[in-house]
Design an enzyme around this catalytic site. Structure first.
Site: not given
Ligand code: AMP
Length: 221
Positions: A19, A94, A133, A166, A177
């Protein structure tokens, strides 16, 4: 910079499907704003605020952050002028509730979704990618230590900043996740299918191949 007209895109994808990488490629080539809810949340964590500490606990567990927090940040961002040119939502919605609340907000702000792009990848491939990553805190570029070639080891090829890993890119959090994706995020696929704007991309081959599939959907090169 090339133009494909104003468009708002959401990516639906399990962790490590690409993404962030695809959003950055689209944003660089077409000048569409890249909004990552994960990045918005991580910057709140970095600020050291009380809210940031609460968010950090959820990020470390691999669970979703409360909808209310996410919408507060997102609405503030979407009201900014640069979003008029179109934007990519990376990591949002999400869950089904977020998709529905977004639809209401979209009417209010006149920011409807034009394309919902599902990036498909197997759990095994996602796990392999997670462990390699690294990303650039300065420009947002994402790399894989196993497959990318670096001009200087450990440094970003674009801006030479030191690359970081990260905190939630470990196997235990990855499994949580991925499960969260299956149980909470997957139901939104049907939501966008019913609206007639769902497009499916195989994201398991290479980032170039994935990008070519996306461009053919949005009418670019
Ligand atoms: P990402 O960077 O998209 O992989 O997101 C990392 C973490 O941020 C996820 O595992 C969630 O804990 C949180 N997160 C990101 N986007 C959302 C969202 N739209 N709603 C709720 N939690 C989110």
């Amino acid at each position: 910079m090339e133009g494909v007209g104003n468009m708002n895109i959401v990516f639906i994808a399990p962790p490590a499907a690409g993404k962030g990488t695809q959003s950055k490629l689209l944003s660089d080539k077409y000048g569409i704003v890249h909004i990552s809810t994960g990045d918005l949340l991580r910057s709140e964590v970095a600020s050291g605020s009380e809210l940031g500490n609460h968010i950090n606990e959820l990020l470390k567990s691999g669970k979703l952050v409360d909808d209310e927090i996410v919408f507060n940040m997102l609405e503030t961002r979407l009201k900014q002028k640069d979003c008029d040119k179109g934007y990519i939502l990376d990591g949002f919605p999400r869950n089904l509730e977020q998709a529905k609340i977004y639809d209401e907000m979209a009417k209010r702000l006149n920011r409807p979704i034009d394309y919902a792009i599902l990036l498909n990848i197997t759990r095994e491939e996602a796990m392999r990618r997670i462990t390699g990553r690294v990303s650039c805190p300065a420009c947002g570029a994402v790399y894989n230590e196993y497959s990318d070639v670096f001009t200087y080891s450990g440094m970003c090829n674009h801006c030479s900043a030191k690359l970081v890993k990260r905190e939630d890119d470990n196997i235990e959090t990855f499994n949580q996740r991925f499960d969260t994706y299956l149980s909470r995020t997957q139901p939104i696929i049907e939501h966008y299918k019913m609206k007639g704007i769902l497009h499916v991309v195989d994201s398991g081959i290479s980032k170039e191949n994935t990008f070519a599939q996306i461009e053919s959907i949005i009418g670019g090169n």
